[in-house]
Scaffold this active site. Structure first.
Site, PDB file in Angstrom:
ATOM      1  N   VAL A 173     -31.288 -54.972 -57.479  1.00  0.00           N
ATOM      2  CA  VAL A 173     -32.003 -55.460 -58.658  1.00  0.00           C
ATOM      3  C   VAL A 173     -31.407 -56.795 -59.060  1.00  0.00           C
ATOM      4  O   VAL A 173     -30.182 -56.928 -59.151  1.00  0.00           O
ATOM      5  CB  VAL A 173     -31.898 -54.457 -59.825  1.00  0.00           C
ATOM      6  CG1 VAL A 173     -32.623 -54.989 -61.044  1.00  0.00           C
ATOM      7  CG2 VAL A 173     -32.457 -53.105 -59.421  1.00  0.00           C
ATOM      8  N   CYS A 174     -32.259 -57.780 -59.257  1.00  0.00           N
ATOM      9  CA  CYS A 174     -31.832 -59.084 -59.732  1.00  0.00           C
ATOM     10  C   CYS A 174     -30.752 -59.652 -58.793  1.00  0.00           C
ATOM     11  O   CYS A 174     -30.932 -59.670 -57.581  1.00  0.00           O
ATOM     12  CB  CYS A 174     -31.352 -58.965 -61.174  1.00  0.00           C
ATOM     13  SG  CYS A 174     -31.209 -60.514 -62.082  1.00  0.00           S
TER      14      CYS A 174
END
Length: 328
Positions: free
Chosen positions: A115-116
């Site tokens: 994520v990210c």
């Protein structure tokens, strides 16, 4: 389906982005709720050691397990990220202990997702070699520079490459989690969860609609930087390559070469990006009709405005305004 069918382990560590952890966890929890528990998601947080972990927001999470205690098969290994803020901007943090644990755990996971800026951890663990991947737009250049063997695409909301998924910036952790639910169960369940979250199952456009396309480092030539300032302040003027070359007292060919060397793009592409950026601000802050927006930023017509938006940020001016119009 048993409640242990989908064991999700989310890595947590100091200064991790809070929503990177809680966003996917909420999606999986709602999938369980929508199915009366039959979705079978069991979420556990794993950290360097058991106990409290202070996130970047200052909110404490509690790691259920120490890294060393994660044993057996993992259905989904989810790796969020953390950044250090420096004068030049955010820099993804890559902790060697987290990287080592991810590298050791990945072979036992059916699916790995970042994520990210967690993509930087996957890359450091060698899990993105030869793969297409995305990350937050602000650290995409860092990922590409640090890991040339990774095909970095800074625009998609998420990318799947085999059993490895990479997600873009922060709130898109929920888009990625919805896609995982759809893969595990059905589009119908993912849509039901999206409705509960009051969000789109698939948002239009990519990360470029949120990034600032003109956030480039200063040029080494002062005259090019001055020209960039001129462009920003005179978007409705003649900013064609011949006109800009004449302003610089250079031949058009030499000007194009110098400009690309200093900015990494062509004069025409830079001008179009500047005009779209200005149009975005007008769409966000005013109710001006599209004809006036197009004229104000030098794009001339609504048709040209549409083409530029489709090219630059993969959406339409009207759709962009609906999503990002600020309260007057």
């Amino acid at each position: 389906m048993s409640s242990s069918s989908h064991r999700v382990v989310i890595a947590v560590f100091a200064d991790v982005d809070l929503l990177d952890v809680t966003g996917p966890a909420e999606v999986f929890a709602l999938a369980n709720r929508e199915t009366g528990g039959d979705a079978g998601y069991e979420v556990r947080l794993a950290g360097p050691e058991r106990g409290p972990v202070v996130t970047s927001a200052g909110v404490r999470l509690v790691a259920d397990l120490a890294f060393a205690e994660v044993a057996g098969a993992v259905d989904t290994l989810l790796v969020p990220g953390a950044v250090d803020m420096r004068p030049e901007g955010p820099v993804a943090r890559v902790d060697d202990d987290v990287v080592a644990w991810v590298r050791d755990t990945a072979p036992h996971a059916r699916r790995i997702a970042s994520v990210c800026v967690g993509a930087h951890v996957l890359a450091a663990a060698g899990l993105l070699d030869g793969r297409r991947a995305t990350t937050h737009w602000s650290t995409a250049a860092q990922l590409a520079a640090d890991h040339p063997e990774v095909r970095v695409d800074p625009d998609p909301i998420f990318v799947r490459s085999g059993k490895v998924w990479t997600g873009a910036g922060i709130s898109t952790c929920m888009d990625l989690a919805l896609a995982l639910v759809a893969e595990d169960h059905s589009e119908e369940l993912a849509l039901a969860v999206a409705r509960q979250l009051v969000m789109y199952l698939r948002r239009q456009g990519g990360q470029s609609q949120f990034s600032v396309p003109l956030s480039r480092p200063a040029a080494s030539r002062r005259d090019i930087d001055e020209l960039r300032v001129f462009i920003t302040g005179h978007l409705d003027a003649d900013l064609s390559a011949p006109a800009l070359a004449e302003r610089m007292c250079l031949s058009e060919r030499h000007f194009a070469r110098v400009f690309h060397q200093e900015t990494g793009t062509s004069p025409a592409a830079y001008v179009e990006a500047a005009r779209v950026e200005a149009a975005r601000r007008l769409l966000e802050a005013t109710d001006e009709p599209l004809e006036r927006v197009a004229a104000a930023v030098g794009l001339g017509s609504v048709e040209t405005l549409h083409r530029a938006f489709r090219k630059q940020i993969s959406t339409t001016p009207a759709a962009y305004r609906r999503r990002f119009r600020t309260t007057a």
